[in-house]
Design a protein around this motif. Structure first.
Motif, PDB file in Angstrom:
ATOM      1  N   LEU A  63      47.304  47.049  34.527  1.00 12.87           N
ATOM      2  CA  LEU A  63      46.310  48.124  34.639  1.00 12.87           C
ATOM      3  C   LEU A  63      44.903  47.527  34.719  1.00 12.87           C
ATOM      4  O   LEU A  63      44.074  47.958  35.533  1.00 12.87           O
ATOM      5  N   ALA A  64      44.624  46.541  33.875  1.00 11.75           N
ATOM      6  CA  ALA A  64      43.311  45.892  33.894  1.00 11.75           C
ATOM      7  C   ALA A  64      43.086  45.178  35.209  1.00 11.75           C
ATOM      8  O   ALA A  64      41.974  45.212  35.763  1.00 11.75           O
ATOM      9  N   GLN A  65      44.139  44.547  35.740  1.00 13.64           N
ATOM     10  CA  GLN A  65      44.018  43.843  37.011  1.00 13.64           C
ATOM     11  C   GLN A  65      43.629  44.810  38.129  1.00 13.64           C
ATOM     12  O   GLN A  65      42.835  44.475  39.014  1.00 13.64           O
ATOM     13  N   ALA A  66      44.160  46.028  38.071  1.00 15.85           N
ATOM     14  CA  ALA A  66      43.869  47.025  39.107  1.00 15.85           C
ATOM     15  C   ALA A  66      42.510  47.687  38.925  1.00 15.85           C
ATOM     16  O   ALA A  66      41.845  48.043  39.902  1.00 15.85           O
ATOM     17  N   GLU A  67      42.064  47.836  37.687  1.00 17.83           N
ATOM     18  CA  GLU A  67      40.843  48.590  37.410  1.00 17.83           C
ATOM     19  C   GLU A  67      39.576  47.743  37.335  1.00 17.83           C
ATOM     20  O   GLU A  67      38.501  48.192  37.719  1.00 17.83           O
ATOM     21  N   ALA A  68      39.689  46.519  36.839  1.00 15.99           N
ATOM     22  CA  ALA A  68      38.494  45.691  36.635  1.00 15.99           C
ATOM     23  C   ALA A  68      37.941  45.181  37.962  1.00 15.99           C
ATOM     24  O   ALA A  68      38.693  44.768  38.846  1.00 15.99           O
ATOM     25  N   GLY A  69      36.614  45.200  38.070  1.00 13.52           N
ATOM     26  CA  GLY A  69      35.989  44.722  39.299  1.00 13.52           C
ATOM     27  C   GLY A  69      35.715  43.243  39.297  1.00 13.52           C
ATOM     28  O   GLY A  69      35.392  42.664  40.341  1.00 13.52           O
ATOM     29  N   ASP A  76      35.468  41.545  33.139  1.00  9.25           N
ATOM     30  CA  ASP A  76      35.804  42.866  32.605  1.00  9.25           C
ATOM     31  C   ASP A  76      37.288  43.037  32.283  1.00  9.25           C
ATOM     32  O   ASP A  76      37.679  44.064  31.703  1.00  9.25           O
ATOM     33  N   LEU A  77      38.128  42.083  32.643  1.00 10.33           N
ATOM     34  CA  LEU A  77      39.566  42.224  32.420  1.00 10.33           C
ATOM     35  C   LEU A  77      39.919  42.493  30.950  1.00 10.33           C
ATOM     36  O   LEU A  77      40.648  43.454  30.654  1.00 10.33           O
ATOM     37  N   PRO A  78      39.456  41.674  30.008  1.00 12.18           N
ATOM     38  CA  PRO A  78      39.807  41.952  28.607  1.00 12.18           C
ATOM     39  C   PRO A  78      39.176  43.247  28.084  1.00 12.18           C
ATOM     40  O   PRO A  78      39.746  43.899  27.187  1.00 12.18           O
ATOM     41  N   LYS A  79      38.047  43.650  28.633  1.00  8.10           N
ATOM     42  CA  LYS A  79      37.381  44.873  28.185  1.00  8.10           C
ATOM     43  C   LYS A  79      38.172  46.104  28.612  1.00  8.10           C
ATOM     44  O   LYS A  79      38.335  47.059  27.836  1.00  8.10           O
ATOM     45  N   VAL A  80      38.665  46.082  29.864  1.00  9.68           N
ATOM     46  CA  VAL A  80      39.497  47.197  30.330  1.00  9.68           C
ATOM     47  C   VAL A  80      40.788  47.256  29.520  1.00  9.68           C
ATOM     48  O   VAL A  80      41.279  48.334  29.170  1.00  9.68           O
ATOM     49  N   ALA A  81      41.338  46.089  29.195  1.00  9.93           N
ATOM     50  CA  ALA A  81      42.548  46.043  28.363  1.00  9.93           C
ATOM     51  C   ALA A  81      42.273  46.704  27.012  1.00  9.93           C
ATOM     52  O   ALA A  81      43.105  47.459  26.494  1.00  9.93           O
ATOM     53  N   ARG A  82      41.112  46.434  26.454  1.00 15.66           N
ATOM     54  CA  ARG A  82      40.775  47.043  25.152  1.00 15.66           C
ATOM     55  C   ARG A  82      40.708  48.561  25.265  1.00 15.66           C
ATOM     56  O   ARG A  82      41.203  49.280  24.383  1.00 15.66           O
ATOM     57  N   VAL A  83      40.124  49.076  26.343  1.00 16.42           N
ATOM     58  CA  VAL A  83      40.080  50.530  26.537  1.00 16.42           C
ATOM     59  C   VAL A  83      41.489  51.107  26.594  1.00 16.42           C
ATOM     60  O   VAL A  83      41.781  52.140  25.977  1.00 16.42           O
ATOM     61  N   PRO A 138      52.156  53.925  31.035  1.00 17.33           N
ATOM     62  CA  PRO A 138      53.193  54.313  32.007  1.00 17.33           C
ATOM     63  C   PRO A 138      54.486  53.541  31.746  1.00 17.33           C
ATOM     64  O   PRO A 138      54.535  52.646  30.889  1.00 17.33           O
ATOM     65  N   VAL A 139      55.506  53.837  32.535  1.00  8.77           N
ATOM     66  CA  VAL A 139      56.832  53.276  32.278  1.00  8.77           C
ATOM     67  C   VAL A 139      56.953  51.791  32.612  1.00  8.77           C
ATOM     68  O   VAL A 139      57.907  51.138  32.193  1.00  8.77           O
ATOM     69  N   GLY A 140      56.001  51.269  33.356  1.00  7.92           N
ATOM     70  CA  GLY A 140      56.089  49.855  33.706  1.00  7.92           C
ATOM     71  C   GLY A 140      54.803  49.346  34.328  1.00  7.92           C
ATOM     72  O   GLY A 140      53.854  50.114  34.550  1.00  7.92           O
ATOM     73  N   PRO A 141      54.739  48.048  34.623  1.00  8.40           N
ATOM     74  CA  PRO A 141      53.564  47.474  35.290  1.00  8.40           C
ATOM     75  C   PRO A 141      53.390  48.085  36.674  1.00  8.40           C
ATOM     76  O   PRO A 141      54.354  48.580  37.272  1.00  8.40           O
ATOM     77  N   ILE A 142      52.163  48.031  37.200  1.00  6.18           N
ATOM     78  CA  ILE A 142      51.905  48.603  38.521  1.00  6.18           C
ATOM     79  C   ILE A 142      51.520  47.526  39.544  1.00  6.18           C
ATOM     80  O   ILE A 142      51.203  47.861  40.678  1.00  6.18           O
ATOM     81  N   ASN A 143      51.530  46.258  39.147  1.00  8.30           N
ATOM     82  CA  ASN A 143      51.235  45.157  40.060  1.00  8.30           C
ATOM     83  C   ASN A 143      51.551  43.835  39.369  1.00  8.30           C
ATOM     84  O   ASN A 143      52.080  43.831  38.250  1.00  8.30           O
ATOM     85  N   ALA A 161      44.129  38.067  33.714  1.00  6.57           N
ATOM     86  CA  ALA A 161      44.469  39.419  33.250  1.00  6.57           C
ATOM     87  C   ALA A 161      45.458  39.353  32.091  1.00  6.57           C
ATOM     88  O   ALA A 161      45.357  40.123  31.128  1.00  6.57           O
ATOM     89  N   LEU A 162      46.416  38.435  32.172  1.00  7.93           N
ATOM     90  CA  LEU A 162      47.379  38.266  31.080  1.00  7.93           C
ATOM     91  C   LEU A 162      46.660  37.827  29.802  1.00  7.93           C
ATOM     92  O   LEU A 162      46.924  38.345  28.714  1.00  7.93           O
ATOM     93  N   THR A 163      45.738  36.886  29.954  1.00  4.92           N
ATOM     94  CA  THR A 163      44.988  36.401  28.797  1.00  4.92           C
ATOM     95  C   THR A 163      44.110  37.502  28.218  1.00  4.92           C
ATOM     96  O   THR A 163      43.968  37.634  27.001  1.00  4.92           O
ATOM     97  N   GLY A 164      43.518  38.316  29.109  1.00  8.60           N
ATOM     98  CA  GLY A 164      42.686  39.420  28.650  1.00  8.60           C
ATOM     99  C   GLY A 164      43.481  40.441  27.861  1.00  8.60           C
ATOM    100  O   GLY A 164      43.001  40.989  26.853  1.00  8.60           O
TER     101      GLY A 164
END
Length: 393
Positions: free
Chosen positions: A259-265, A269-276, A332-337, A343-346
């Motif tokens: 999700l963070a990978q898809a949303e972060a620009g 921002d990857l770990p920040k989106v993960a926190r949200v 959601p039920v699973g990863p989307i990408n 992103a994994l570290t975040g």
């Protein structure tokens, strides 16, 4: 021999002495013998020195073949292989006679640093310098490499693999139906929130540049990508760290990473989106409202993704969508990408913050994060002022 030399050089008898004459003649004979033996000794010593030199020199001169070689042979150079490791592979295939000869040949060729990984058609028993020349010739390279960028969905990945390998995308789709056969351990499909699990290869096809064996089939290729995923997650201790730091299962953290990978620009921002995502799903028990999950569902159904502002209410609230994050609480039920290492570290070590909202605020993709509606509204106005096309502008 030394005794004879000593005798030979004894003082000769007086010339008038008969016995002395005999002794003189004998002395001259002995002198000739001594001279012969001396020359012979020097010859033997000289030959020994030369023989010894050639033997010692042999230890320093690299064994090498002559000429352009004989029959063709395919050699695969692993990714990130050193010059010495490449030389070892060539020796195994009998392309060059010694690794040392190959290393010396690369040192004499400045372009050798450009030798790439991949499968090459070379010739057996080549002179090392010719082997280097062949490795630098793009026409001898069978595989050109396939790059899978971070954030690509499994469907997009199959299309890229098909284009890069010539294997139909349908073959990859068929091979991906059994994640266990690709090497994904069953424990990965465990959740601690008691929600359903989408058992698929999505999320496990690690984004990277691959040099596949030209003879590899779809299953073997996807196995290599899953193996790379397991290697990377193992290197960062992903499974242990997410359970220790965030107290969620590795599968849930993988979903958040995607999700963070898809949303972060950007990477920052990857770990920040993960926190949200963690805060909304677990602390506040509220829907994520990440539009990327709606777009993922559209893609799975053969439709094109849309800009957030153009998604309809019906699309965002589709009750058939198991990835619905607009109205459904939790992940959601699973990863989307396929998330990358960052992103994994975040998702593994997100910052400790109360954020519940974020919005892109500039054209470089940076986002502003907020913990309250009021803060979020200010950030949205900032985005509008910067020309970011939000529905609220």
């Amino acid at each position: 021999m030394i005794d004879e030399l000593d005798v030979a050089f004894e003082e000769d008898a007086e010339p008038g002495d008969a016995k002395g004459g005999d002794r003189a003649r004998k002395g001259r004979g002995r002198s000739a013998i001594a001279l012969f033996l001396t020359l012979l000794l020097f010859a033997v010593l000289g030959g020994g020195v030369y023989f010894g030199y050639t033997k010692v020199a042999g230890f320093f001169v690299a064994a090498d073949y002559d000429g352009l070689g004989t029959g063709p042979v395919e050699v695969t150079i692993p990714k990130s292989a050193s010059i010495t490791e490449i030389g070892n592979e060539l020796v195994k295939a009998d392309v060059v006679k010694s690794t040392k000869a190959f290393v010396e040949a690369t040192e004499a060729e400045p372009r050798s640093k450009n030798i790439q990984s991949g499968t090459y058609v070379l010739r057996r028993q080549m002179a090392a310098k010719h082997a280097v020349t062949q490795l630098l010739d793009p026409n001898t390279r069978l595989s050109k490499g396939v790059t899978i960028p971070e954030g690509k969905t499994a469907k997009q990945t199959y299309d890229l693999l098909a284009k890069g390998t010539g294997i139909p995308a349908a073959d990859f789709e068929a091979a991906a139906k059994d994640p266990a056969a690709l090497g994904v351990p069953d424990w990965w499909f465990t959740r601690g929130d008691n929600k359903a699990v989408a058992k698929s290869a999505e999320g496990f096809l690690f984004p990277d540049t691959y040099e596949f064996d030209p003879k590899a089939n779809a299953t073997q290729i996807l196995k290599a990508m899953v193996d790379r995923f397991l290697t990377v997650t193992g290197e960062v201790s992903f499974a242990d760290e997410v359970q220790r730091n965030v107290r969620v299962s590795p599968y849930e953290a993988l979903i958040v990473a995607s999700l963070a990978q898809a949303e972060a620009g950007n990477a920052e921002d990857l770990p920040k989106v993960a926190r949200v995502a963690y805060n909304r799903a677990y602390k506040k028990k509220m829907p994520l409202q990440f539009d990327v999950t709606t777009n993922y569902w559209l893609e799975l159904n053969g439709k094109k993704a849309k800009h957030s502002g153009k998604l309809t209410e019906a699309e965002m609230n589709d009750p058939k969508n198991p990835y619905n994050s607009e109205t459904v609480v939790g992940l959601p039920v699973g990863p989307i990408n396929s998330p990358g290492r960052a992103a994994l570290t975040g998702a593994m070590k997100p910052p400790d913050a109360p954020w519940l909202f974020f919005v892109a605020v500039d054209k470089e993709g940076r986002s502003a994060f907020a913990a309250t509606d009021a803060e979020h509204e200010k950030n949205k106005q900032k985005a509008c002022d910067n020309g970011i096309p939000l529905s609220d502008c």
